[in-house]
Scaffold this motif. Structure first.
Motif, PDB file in Angstrom:
ATOM      1  N   THR A   7      16.349  34.833  48.121  1.00  0.00           N
ATOM      2  CA  THR A   7      16.578  33.979  46.957  1.00  0.00           C
ATOM      3  C   THR A   7      17.170  34.707  45.753  1.00  0.00           C
ATOM      4  O   THR A   7      17.173  34.180  44.657  1.00  0.00           O
ATOM      5  N   THR A   8      17.646  35.939  45.925  1.00  0.00           N
ATOM      6  CA  THR A   8      18.148  36.643  44.752  1.00  0.00           C
ATOM      7  C   THR A   8      19.405  36.006  44.190  1.00  0.00           C
ATOM      8  O   THR A   8      19.730  36.183  43.030  1.00  0.00           O
ATOM      9  N   GLY A   9      20.127  35.256  44.976  1.00  0.00           N
ATOM     10  CA  GLY A   9      21.265  34.485  44.499  1.00  0.00           C
ATOM     11  C   GLY A   9      21.009  33.034  44.803  1.00  0.00           C
ATOM     12  O   GLY A   9      19.932  32.647  45.190  1.00  0.00           O
ATOM     13  N   GLY A  10      22.034  32.195  44.668  1.00  0.00           N
ATOM     14  CA  GLY A  10      21.814  30.793  45.000  1.00  0.00           C
ATOM     15  C   GLY A  10      23.092  30.003  44.923  1.00  0.00           C
ATOM     16  O   GLY A  10      23.951  30.274  44.093  1.00  0.00           O
ATOM     17  N   ALA A 268       8.700  41.350  47.627  1.00  0.00           N
ATOM     18  CA  ALA A 268       9.229  42.025  48.815  1.00  0.00           C
ATOM     19  C   ALA A 268       9.065  41.156  50.056  1.00  0.00           C
ATOM     20  O   ALA A 268       9.950  41.096  50.917  1.00  0.00           O
ATOM     21  N   ALA A 269       7.942  40.473  50.155  1.00  0.00           N
ATOM     22  CA  ALA A 269       7.699  39.616  51.318  1.00  0.00           C
ATOM     23  C   ALA A 269       8.688  38.455  51.390  1.00  0.00           C
ATOM     24  O   ALA A 269       9.007  37.963  52.483  1.00  0.00           O
ATOM     25  N   HIS A 270       9.166  38.006  50.242  1.00  0.00           N
ATOM     26  CA  HIS A 270      10.101  36.873  50.193  1.00  0.00           C
ATOM     27  C   HIS A 270      11.558  37.315  50.147  1.00  0.00           C
ATOM     28  O   HIS A 270      12.451  36.468  50.151  1.00  0.00           O
ATOM     29  N   GLY A 271      11.813  38.606  50.054  1.00  0.00           N
ATOM     30  CA  GLY A 271      13.181  39.056  49.850  1.00  0.00           C
ATOM     31  C   GLY A 271      13.696  38.586  48.507  1.00  0.00           C
ATOM     32  O   GLY A 271      14.877  38.268  48.346  1.00  0.00           O
ATOM     33  N   ALA A 272      12.806  38.545  47.532  1.00  0.00           N
ATOM     34  CA  ALA A 272      13.124  38.043  46.204  1.00  0.00           C
ATOM     35  C   ALA A 272      12.905  39.148  45.178  1.00  0.00           C
ATOM     36  O   ALA A 272      12.612  40.294  45.517  1.00  0.00           O
ATOM     37  N   THR A 273      13.050  38.813  43.909  1.00  0.00           N
ATOM     38  CA  THR A 273      12.806  39.760  42.823  1.00  0.00           C
ATOM     39  C   THR A 273      11.496  39.407  42.128  1.00  0.00           C
ATOM     40  O   THR A 273      11.030  38.259  42.199  1.00  0.00           O
ATOM     41  N   PRO A 274      10.890  40.356  41.427  1.00  0.00           N
ATOM     42  CA  PRO A 274       9.683  40.031  40.654  1.00  0.00           C
ATOM     43  C   PRO A 274       9.911  38.888  39.667  1.00  0.00           C
ATOM     44  O   PRO A 274       9.011  38.056  39.456  1.00  0.00           O
ATOM     45  N   ALA A 275      11.086  38.840  39.071  1.00  0.00           N
ATOM     46  CA  ALA A 275      11.386  37.751  38.144  1.00  0.00           C
ATOM     47  C   ALA A 275      11.293  36.399  38.839  1.00  0.00           C
ATOM     48  O   ALA A 275      10.762  35.430  38.280  1.00  0.00           O
ATOM     49  N   GLN A 276      11.785  36.324  40.044  1.00  0.00           N
ATOM     50  CA  GLN A 276      11.745  35.054  40.771  1.00  0.00           C
ATOM     51  C   GLN A 276      10.331  34.651  41.143  1.00  0.00           C
ATOM     52  O   GLN A 276       9.999  33.460  41.131  1.00  0.00           O
TER      53      GLN A 276
END
Length: 348
Positions: A7-10, A268-276
Motif C-alpha cells: 500500500t505504499t502507493g495507490g 512490515a507485515a502489510h508491506g506498508a509504512t508506519p505512516a499508513q
C-alpha cells in the motif's frame, strides 16, 4: 478496502463519505491539511506544494483544510489560485478564533465574539477569492463567550450565504451538544491519533450521537509516528514549532520513540509504512465508534500525499488493533506546552 498489502502507493480514487450527514457534500474519506505549506514546519517549495495539491485531487482528496492563522493569512492566499481553478471539485474549510499580534510573535489570543467572527469571515473570503466557505470552523473555544453567541453569529453567516456549514475544533462533548442545539454542526476537528486519544473522553461519543463528522488533525502525530524525526530539538530546523512541543524532545522523545515498535512491525507485515498504519488506525475509529471519520494529514510532497491516500485501502486486524491499543496511555509529555486552550482542559 483491500487486505492492506502493498500500500505504499495507490491508483484510483479513495472512497467517499458525506460530510455532516446524508444531506452533506460528498468528500474523500481522507482530507488534506494545508497548514504546513505556509508555516510551522520549516521552508516550503511553492512549486512542489502546488503539485501536491494537484495530487490530492487526483487521489480524490477533496476536503481542503486551512485557517486564517496559518501564516497570518498567507495559507489562504496560497490556496486561492487552486480554489479558483477547482472550486466545484473541492470542499473548502477554514477557521477563525486564534488572534495573532505582530508586535508579540508568540502571542495567541482567542476571540469568539460576534464582531470578531464577522471581521474574520470577510478576511478569509477575500484571501481565498471565493464568495462562500463550505465549512467554517471555530478554531478554539473562549469559555468567556457563551456558545450561543458564537454559534449564533456563525449561523448568521450561513443565512447570508457566506458559509455553507459550521464546524468546531477542540470542544468537549457537552460543548458540541450545546452548540448543535443552536445550529447544526457538520464537523468537529480535534487532534486524534495513536498518540492522542483524549477526545474519546466525551467528544467522540457526542459526535457519533449527533451525526457530526469527526475530522482528526495531526493523525500522524505531527510526523513523529512516521519516524521522520526522533528528537525535534536535534533533528528539526530552528523555526520548526515541534521543537517546543513537550512530547517530541529530550527524555520524552526517547521514551515515545520506543512506543513505535509495534507500528513498525505491523507495517512490515502489510508491506506498508508506519505512516499508513497510523492513518489506518485513525480511519478505523469510524467502525469502532460508529461515526464518520475524515483525517486531514498534511504534506508538501506528492509522494507522501499518495502514500497517505493509499492508507485508506488498508485494514488492520483485530489483533493488530489490540497491539496498538496501549500506545496512547504510555505517551510521555503533553500535546502543547500550554494545554489550556484544548478541550481536555475543560473536561469535567
Amino acid at each position: 478496502m483491500n487486505d492492506g498489502t502493498g500500500t505504499t502507493g495507490g491508483t484510483g480514487k479513495i472512497d467517499t463519505v458525506r460530510l455532516g450527514g446524508p444531506d452533506g457534500p460528498e468528500i474523500g474519506v481522507q482530507g488534506f491539511g494545508a497548514m504546513g505549506i505556509s508555516e510551522f514546519y520549516g521552508a516550503t517549495d511553492e512549486a512542489t506544494a502546488r503539485d501536491t495539491l494537484d495530487a490530492a485531487l487526483e487521489q480524490g482528496v477533496t476536503l481542503i483544510d486551512t485557517a486564517d492563522i496559518y501564516g497570518s493569512g498567507a495559507n489562504e492566499e496560497f490556496l486561492a489560485p487552486f480554489v479558483a481553478a477547482h472550486r466545484d471539485e473541492i470542499v473548502l474549510a477554514t477557521k477563525f478564533a486564534i488572534e495573532r499580534d505582530p508586535a508579540r510573535p508568540q502571542h495567541r489570543g482567542i476571540r469568539n465574539d460576534r464582531a470578531y467572527i464577522r471581521q474574520a469571515v470577510e478576511g478569509s473570503l477575500r484571501r481565498l477569492g471565493t464568495d462562500t466557505i463550505d465549512l467554517y470552523y471555530m478554531h478554539r473555544r473562549d469559555p468567556a463567550v457563551p456558545l450561543a453567541e458564537s454559534v449564533g453569529a456563525m449561523a448568521e453567516l450561513v443565512a447570508e450565504g457566506k458559509v455553507r456549514r459550521l464546524g468546531l475544533s477542540e470542544v468537549t462533548g457537552a460543548e458540541l451538544r450545546e452548540a448543535h442545539a443552536v445550529h447544526p454542526i457538520a464537523a468537529l476537528q480535534s487532534e486524534w491519533s495513536l498518540f492522542s486519544r483524549d477526545v474519546e473522553r466525551s467528544a467522540v461519543a457526542a459526535a457519533a450521537e449527533l451525526g457530526v463528522t469527526f475530522v482528526p488533525y495531526s493523525p500522524l502525530g505531527r510526523g513523529f509516528l512516521t519516524g521522520a524525526f526522533a528528537d525535534a530539538g536535534k533533528d528539526l530546523s530552528k523555526d520548526d514549532f515541534r521543537r517546543h512541543q513537550p512530547r517530541f524532545t529530550g527524555d520524552n522523545a526517547a521514551r515515545n520513540a520506543a512506543l513505535l515498535d509495534p507500528v513498525r512491525k505491523i507495517a512490515a507485515a502489510h508491506g506498508a509504512t508506519p505512516a499508513q498504519i497510523a492513518l489506518a488506525w485513525v480511519q478505523q475509529r469510524s467502525a469502532v465508534h460508529g461515526l464518520t471519520v475524515v483525517p486531514i494529514p498534511g504534506t508538501r510532497r506528492r509522494a507522501r500525499l499518495e502514500e497517505n491516500a493509499a492508507a485508506t485501502r488498508l485494514t488492520l486486524t483485530d489483533a493488530e488493533l489490540a497491539a496498538l491499543e496501549p500506545i496512547a496511555g504510555l505517551v510521555a509529555g503533553d500535546r502543547y506546552p500550554d494545554m489550556s486552550f484544548t478541550s481536555v482542559s475543560r473536561e469535567g
